[in-house]
Scaffold this active site. Structure first.
Site, short mmCIF file in Angstrom:
data_model
loop_
_atom_site.label_atom_id
_atom_site.label_comp_id
_atom_site.label_asym_id
_atom_site.label_seq_id
_atom_site.Cartn_x
_atom_site.Cartn_y
_atom_site.Cartn_z
N VAL A 185 1.15 -0.97 -0.30
CA VAL A 185 -0.14 0.03 0.02
C VAL A 185 0.75 1.54 0.33
O VAL A 185 2.01 1.01 0.51
CB VAL A 185 -1.03 0.14 1.17
CG1 VAL A 185 -1.73 1.26 1.36
CG2 VAL A 185 -1.92 -1.27 1.49
N CYS A 186 0.54 2.42 -0.52
CA CYS A 186 0.93 3.59 -1.28
C CYS A 186 2.71 3.56 -1.24
O CYS A 186 3.25 2.52 -2.62
CB CYS A 186 1.07 4.09 0.75
SG CYS A 186 1.32 5.72 0.86
N THR A 187 3.45 3.84 -0.37
CA THR A 187 5.22 3.97 -0.35
C THR A 187 5.44 2.21 -0.17
O THR A 187 6.78 2.46 -0.33
CB THR A 187 6.45 5.19 0.12
OG1 THR A 187 5.69 5.35 1.62
CG2 THR A 187 5.35 6.41 -0.93
#
Length: 235
Positions: free
Chosen positions: A105-107
Protein backbone atom coordinates in the site's frame (compact mmCIF):
# COMPACT_ATOMS: atom_id res chain seq x y z
CA UNK A 1 -15.37 -34.40 8.05
CA UNK A 2 -14.17 -31.13 9.57
CA UNK A 3 -16.16 -28.03 8.71
CA UNK A 4 -13.63 -25.61 10.18
CA UNK A 5 -12.92 -22.56 8.06
CA UNK A 6 -9.40 -22.69 6.62
CA UNK A 7 -7.04 -20.10 8.03
CA UNK A 8 -5.70 -17.38 5.75
CA UNK A 9 -2.61 -15.76 7.23
CA UNK A 10 -1.91 -12.10 6.55
CA UNK A 11 1.55 -10.91 7.56
CA UNK A 12 2.00 -7.14 7.44
CA UNK A 13 5.31 -5.37 7.93
CA UNK A 14 5.33 -2.89 10.80
CA UNK A 15 8.02 -0.20 11.15
CA UNK A 16 8.65 3.18 12.79
CA UNK A 17 7.05 6.22 11.13
CA UNK A 18 4.49 4.06 9.33
CA UNK A 19 1.40 5.79 7.97
CA UNK A 20 -1.01 3.96 10.22
CA UNK A 21 -4.00 4.07 7.83
CA UNK A 22 -1.89 2.27 5.19
CA UNK A 23 -1.84 -0.60 7.68
CA UNK A 24 -5.05 -0.32 9.67
CA UNK A 25 -7.38 0.34 6.72
CA UNK A 26 -6.51 -2.91 4.89
CA UNK A 27 -6.19 -4.88 8.14
CA UNK A 28 -9.72 -3.83 9.11
CA UNK A 29 -10.97 -5.28 5.82
CA UNK A 30 -8.87 -8.45 5.97
CA UNK A 31 -9.83 -9.15 9.59
CA UNK A 32 -13.46 -9.53 8.49
CA UNK A 33 -12.66 -12.41 6.14
CA UNK A 34 -13.60 -15.89 7.38
CA UNK A 35 -10.56 -17.61 8.85
CA UNK A 36 -8.35 -14.51 8.74
CA UNK A 37 -5.24 -14.50 10.93
CA UNK A 38 -3.49 -11.13 11.17
CA UNK A 39 0.17 -10.82 12.12
CA UNK A 40 2.16 -7.58 12.39
CA UNK A 41 5.89 -8.24 12.11
CA UNK A 42 8.89 -6.18 13.18
CA UNK A 43 12.43 -6.76 14.49
CA UNK A 44 11.18 -6.87 18.09
CA UNK A 45 7.90 -6.93 20.00
CA UNK A 46 8.42 -3.39 21.31
CA UNK A 47 5.74 -0.78 20.49
CA UNK A 48 6.35 0.80 17.07
CA UNK A 49 5.61 4.54 16.71
CA UNK A 50 3.39 5.57 13.80
CA UNK A 51 3.36 8.91 12.03
CA UNK A 52 0.05 9.71 13.76
CA UNK A 53 1.62 10.06 17.19
CA UNK A 54 0.62 6.72 18.66
CA UNK A 55 2.33 3.34 18.67
CA UNK A 56 1.21 -0.03 17.35
CA UNK A 57 2.13 -3.34 18.96
CA UNK A 58 3.77 -6.00 16.78
CA UNK A 59 2.30 -9.48 17.16
CA UNK A 60 5.41 -11.30 15.99
CA UNK A 61 9.05 -10.83 15.05
CA UNK A 62 10.81 -11.45 11.76
CA UNK A 63 12.30 -14.61 13.25
CA UNK A 64 9.02 -16.00 14.58
CA UNK A 65 6.51 -14.90 11.95
CA UNK A 66 4.46 -17.64 10.30
CA UNK A 67 4.53 -18.06 6.55
CA UNK A 68 2.10 -15.61 5.00
CA UNK A 69 -0.60 -16.44 2.53
CA UNK A 70 -0.71 -12.71 1.86
CA UNK A 71 2.28 -10.55 2.74
CA UNK A 72 1.66 -6.80 2.85
CA UNK A 73 4.01 -3.84 3.13
CA UNK A 74 2.34 -0.53 4.13
CA UNK A 75 3.90 2.86 3.45
CA UNK A 76 4.91 6.08 5.12
CA UNK A 77 8.20 7.94 5.34
CA UNK A 78 9.50 5.10 7.50
CA UNK A 79 9.26 2.74 4.54
CA UNK A 80 12.25 4.49 3.01
CA UNK A 81 14.36 3.69 6.07
CA UNK A 82 13.72 0.03 5.26
CA UNK A 83 15.46 0.41 1.91
CA UNK A 84 18.73 0.35 3.89
CA UNK A 85 17.54 -2.40 6.27
CA UNK A 86 18.74 -5.66 4.75
CA UNK A 87 17.20 -7.77 7.52
CA UNK A 88 13.76 -6.32 6.80
CA UNK A 89 14.23 -6.68 3.04
CA UNK A 90 15.32 -10.29 3.43
CA UNK A 91 12.24 -10.98 5.58
CA UNK A 92 10.02 -9.62 2.82
CA UNK A 93 11.83 -11.72 0.21
CA UNK A 94 11.48 -14.90 2.28
CA UNK A 95 7.80 -14.30 2.93
CA UNK A 96 7.14 -13.44 -0.70
CA UNK A 97 8.77 -16.65 -1.95
CA UNK A 98 5.94 -18.84 -0.64
CA UNK A 99 3.08 -16.33 -0.33
CA UNK A 100 0.00 -16.63 -2.49
CA UNK A 101 -0.08 -12.87 -2.96
CA UNK A 102 2.61 -10.22 -2.48
CA UNK A 103 1.14 -6.80 -1.78
CA UNK A 104 1.82 -3.21 -0.79
CA UNK A 105 0.00 0.00 0.00
CA UNK A 106 1.24 3.49 -0.81
CA UNK A 107 5.03 3.78 -0.59
CA UNK A 108 5.31 0.21 0.64
CA UNK A 109 5.82 -0.49 -3.07
CA UNK A 110 9.34 0.88 -2.71
CA UNK A 111 10.14 -1.81 -0.15
CA UNK A 112 8.92 -4.53 -2.51
CA UNK A 113 10.95 -2.93 -5.29
CA UNK A 114 14.12 -2.66 -3.18
CA UNK A 115 13.70 -6.34 -2.32
CA UNK A 116 13.76 -7.10 -6.05
CA UNK A 117 10.10 -8.17 -6.15
CA UNK A 118 8.78 -5.57 -8.60
CA UNK A 119 11.50 -5.54 -11.25
CA UNK A 120 9.82 -5.23 -14.64
CA UNK A 121 6.35 -5.31 -13.08
CA UNK A 122 3.51 -2.80 -13.21
CA UNK A 123 2.78 -1.12 -9.87
CA UNK A 124 1.36 1.96 -8.25
CA UNK A 125 2.15 4.05 -5.18
CA UNK A 126 1.44 7.49 -3.69
CA UNK A 127 1.22 10.15 -6.39
CA UNK A 128 3.98 12.31 -4.91
CA UNK A 129 6.58 9.55 -5.32
CA UNK A 130 5.02 7.71 -8.26
CA UNK A 131 7.70 8.40 -10.94
CA UNK A 132 10.44 7.28 -8.55
CA UNK A 133 9.36 3.67 -9.04
CA UNK A 134 11.04 3.80 -12.44
CA UNK A 135 14.40 4.28 -10.73
CA UNK A 136 13.97 0.79 -9.27
CA UNK A 137 13.05 -0.83 -12.58
CA UNK A 138 9.30 -0.76 -11.97
CA UNK A 139 6.64 0.29 -14.50
CA UNK A 140 4.63 3.04 -12.71
CA UNK A 141 0.88 2.86 -13.41
CA UNK A 142 -1.55 5.63 -12.45
CA UNK A 143 -4.34 3.47 -11.05
CA UNK A 144 -5.77 3.13 -7.56
CA UNK A 145 -5.10 -0.62 -7.47
CA UNK A 146 -2.76 -2.47 -9.81
CA UNK A 147 -2.38 -6.22 -10.23
CA UNK A 148 0.56 -7.86 -11.99
CA UNK A 149 0.48 -11.63 -11.60
CA UNK A 150 0.34 -12.43 -7.89
CA UNK A 151 1.40 -8.89 -6.93
CA UNK A 152 -1.19 -6.31 -5.86
CA UNK A 153 -0.18 -2.70 -5.17
CA UNK A 154 -2.41 0.07 -3.86
CA UNK A 155 -2.00 3.80 -4.32
CA UNK A 156 -1.73 6.34 -1.55
CA UNK A 157 -3.14 5.80 1.95
CA UNK A 158 -6.94 5.57 1.50
CA UNK A 159 -6.40 3.53 -1.67
CA UNK A 160 -5.45 0.78 0.76
CA UNK A 161 -9.12 0.13 1.48
CA UNK A 162 -9.88 -0.27 -2.24
CA UNK A 163 -6.82 -2.50 -2.49
CA UNK A 164 -7.94 -4.66 0.44
CA UNK A 165 -11.45 -5.06 -0.92
CA UNK A 166 -9.95 -6.09 -4.27
CA UNK A 167 -7.82 -8.74 -2.56
CA UNK A 168 -10.78 -9.83 -0.41
CA UNK A 169 -12.86 -10.36 -3.55
CA UNK A 170 -10.05 -12.44 -5.02
CA UNK A 171 -9.82 -14.58 -1.88
CA UNK A 172 -13.46 -14.98 -0.90
CA UNK A 173 -15.48 -13.76 -3.86
CA UNK A 174 -17.11 -10.40 -4.70
CA UNK A 175 -20.19 -11.10 -2.56
CA UNK A 176 -18.10 -11.54 0.60
CA UNK A 177 -16.07 -8.42 -0.21
CA UNK A 178 -19.30 -6.49 -0.76
CA UNK A 179 -20.56 -7.59 2.67
CA UNK A 180 -17.39 -6.27 4.25
CA UNK A 181 -17.66 -2.99 2.37
CA UNK A 182 -21.26 -2.60 3.55
CA UNK A 183 -20.40 -3.44 7.16
CA UNK A 184 -17.66 -0.79 7.10
CA UNK A 185 -19.99 1.70 5.38
CA UNK A 186 -17.23 2.40 2.90
CA UNK A 187 -19.01 4.87 0.63
CA UNK A 188 -16.61 7.79 0.13
CA UNK A 189 -18.23 11.18 -0.37
CA UNK A 190 -15.47 13.66 0.54
CA UNK A 191 -16.42 17.28 1.21
CA UNK A 192 -13.74 18.56 -1.20
CA UNK A 193 -12.66 17.29 -4.58
CA UNK A 194 -9.02 17.44 -3.61
CA UNK A 195 -8.05 13.78 -3.25
CA UNK A 196 -5.72 13.74 -6.25
CA UNK A 197 -3.38 16.18 -7.98
CA UNK A 198 -6.03 16.73 -10.66
CA UNK A 199 -8.94 17.27 -8.27
CA UNK A 200 -11.20 20.25 -8.94
CA UNK A 201 -10.42 21.72 -5.50
CA UNK A 202 -6.70 20.86 -5.50
CA UNK A 203 -4.23 23.74 -5.32
CA UNK A 204 -1.47 23.17 -7.94
CA UNK A 205 1.03 25.00 -5.76
CA UNK A 206 0.37 22.56 -2.91
CA UNK A 207 0.79 19.63 -5.31
CA UNK A 208 4.20 20.88 -6.38
CA UNK A 209 5.30 21.59 -2.81
CA UNK A 210 4.34 18.08 -1.63
CA UNK A 211 5.98 16.47 -4.65
CA UNK A 212 9.20 18.47 -4.23
CA UNK A 213 9.42 17.58 -0.54
CA UNK A 214 8.89 13.87 -1.29
CA UNK A 215 11.66 13.85 -3.89
CA UNK A 216 14.04 15.79 -1.64
CA UNK A 217 13.62 13.32 1.23
CA UNK A 218 13.26 10.09 -0.73
CA UNK A 219 15.21 10.18 -3.98
CA UNK A 220 18.69 9.63 -2.47
CA UNK A 221 17.70 6.45 -0.62
CA UNK A 222 15.79 5.16 -3.65
CA UNK A 223 18.87 5.62 -5.81
CA UNK A 224 21.01 3.78 -3.25
CA UNK A 225 18.56 0.90 -3.35
CA UNK A 226 18.60 0.94 -7.15
CA UNK A 227 22.40 0.76 -7.15
CA UNK A 228 22.26 -2.36 -4.97
CA UNK A 229 19.79 -3.98 -7.38
CA UNK A 230 22.08 -3.38 -10.34
CA UNK A 231 21.73 -1.46 -13.60
CA UNK A 232 18.24 0.05 -13.93
CA UNK A 233 16.63 2.97 -15.68
CA UNK A 234 17.33 6.06 -13.61
CA UNK A 235 15.40 8.68 -15.53
Amino acid sequence: MSTDTPTTTFVALLFPDITQLDLTGPVQVFSRLPGARIELAWHTLDPVPSDAGFSIMPTTTFDDAPQADIVMVPGGQGAFELLDDEVALDFVRRQAADARYVTSVCTGAFVLAAAGLLTGRRATTHWASHPMLDILGVQPVHERVVRDGNVFTGGGVTSGIDFALTVAAELAGPAEAAKIQLALEYDPQPPMRAGSPSGADTDPAVVEAIRADAWRRREPVVRRAAARLGPKSVD
